[in-house]
Design an enzyme around this catalytic site. Sequence first.
Site, PDB file in Angstrom:
ATOM      1  N   TYR A 158      44.085  19.433  30.597  1.00 15.35           N
ATOM      2  CA  TYR A 158      42.858  20.389  30.278  1.00 15.35           C
ATOM      3  C   TYR A 158      43.045  21.598  30.714  1.00 15.35           C
ATOM      4  O   TYR A 158      42.812  21.823  29.620  1.00 15.35           O
ATOM      5  CB  TYR A 158      42.147  19.827  31.332  1.00 15.35           C
ATOM      6  CG  TYR A 158      41.017  18.400  31.306  1.00 15.35           C
ATOM      7  CD1 TYR A 158      41.250  17.486  30.125  1.00 15.35           C
ATOM      8  CD2 TYR A 158      40.793  17.106  33.202  1.00 15.35           C
ATOM      9  CE1 TYR A 158      41.073  16.528  29.858  1.00 15.35           C
ATOM     10  CE2 TYR A 158      40.596  15.480  32.365  1.00 15.35           C
ATOM     11  CZ  TYR A 158      40.780  15.572  31.253  1.00 15.35           C
ATOM     12  OH  TYR A 158      40.466  14.128  31.200  1.00 15.35           O
ATOM     13  N   ARG A 159      43.926  22.460  31.103  1.00 12.81           N
ATOM     14  CA  ARG A 159      44.374  23.221  31.441  1.00 12.81           C
ATOM     15  C   ARG A 159      44.933  24.293  30.336  1.00 12.81           C
ATOM     16  O   ARG A 159      44.770  24.898  29.810  1.00 12.81           O
ATOM     17  CB  ARG A 159      45.540  23.301  32.222  1.00 12.81           C
ATOM     18  CG  ARG A 159      45.174  23.399  33.908  1.00 12.81           C
ATOM     19  CD  ARG A 159      43.939  24.521  33.793  1.00 12.81           C
ATOM     20  NE  ARG A 159      43.040  24.018  35.150  1.00 12.81           N
ATOM     21  CZ  ARG A 159      41.958  24.617  35.877  1.00 12.81           C
ATOM     22  NH1 ARG A 159      41.413  24.385  35.194  1.00 12.81           N
ATOM     23  NH2 ARG A 159      41.780  24.086  37.385  1.00 12.81           N
TER      24      ARG A 159
END
Length: 193
Positions: A158-159
Amino acid sequence: MSKDSEERTGMRLVPWQPDDLARRLDDVMAVYGEAMGYRSELLEARRGYIASHARRPGFRAVATLTNDGHLAGFGYGYLSHPGQWWHDQVYNALDPAARTAWFADCFEVVELHVRPPAQGHSLGARQLAALLRMANGSTTLLSTPEADEATSRAWRLYRRFGFRDVLRGFRFPGDERAFAVLGRELPLTPPAS
């Protein structure tokens, strides 16, 4: 998924229509249960929710299939609207400015899972990229259990895709775990390598 990636992993990424998810619901539940580590009684309780999600406005889904047709992973989402359980839980926890910023035109990433034996081959990244490219909306939100960002594959994914904190330490009713709500703007631009 590129042809080279398909040959290397023996898997292919395909878009799914609502009927595809409904037809493969047993497989979807098996992947979901394995990936989340849920007990069978909890899976049965969630089966109806997942089946109903395929009929929501803006539904988009992808699946990763092995060459012999087995489901290795899937992801789906839809447009987030008032009256939907997740939407209402998160919306009510945000301040008015954040509500406007995130929920005015939001695609909710509802599920994104890869069977544990198939993890580590960038399948989740391919699923997420394809899903977000198909998504309607100007923002996207998802929730994930709080974890050590350095060791969690989901958090690193996600990052890498540019998701940032919207809400941390949130507890959904009926789940003792703390969750983070993460968001990013759409459309998708390629993730950093």
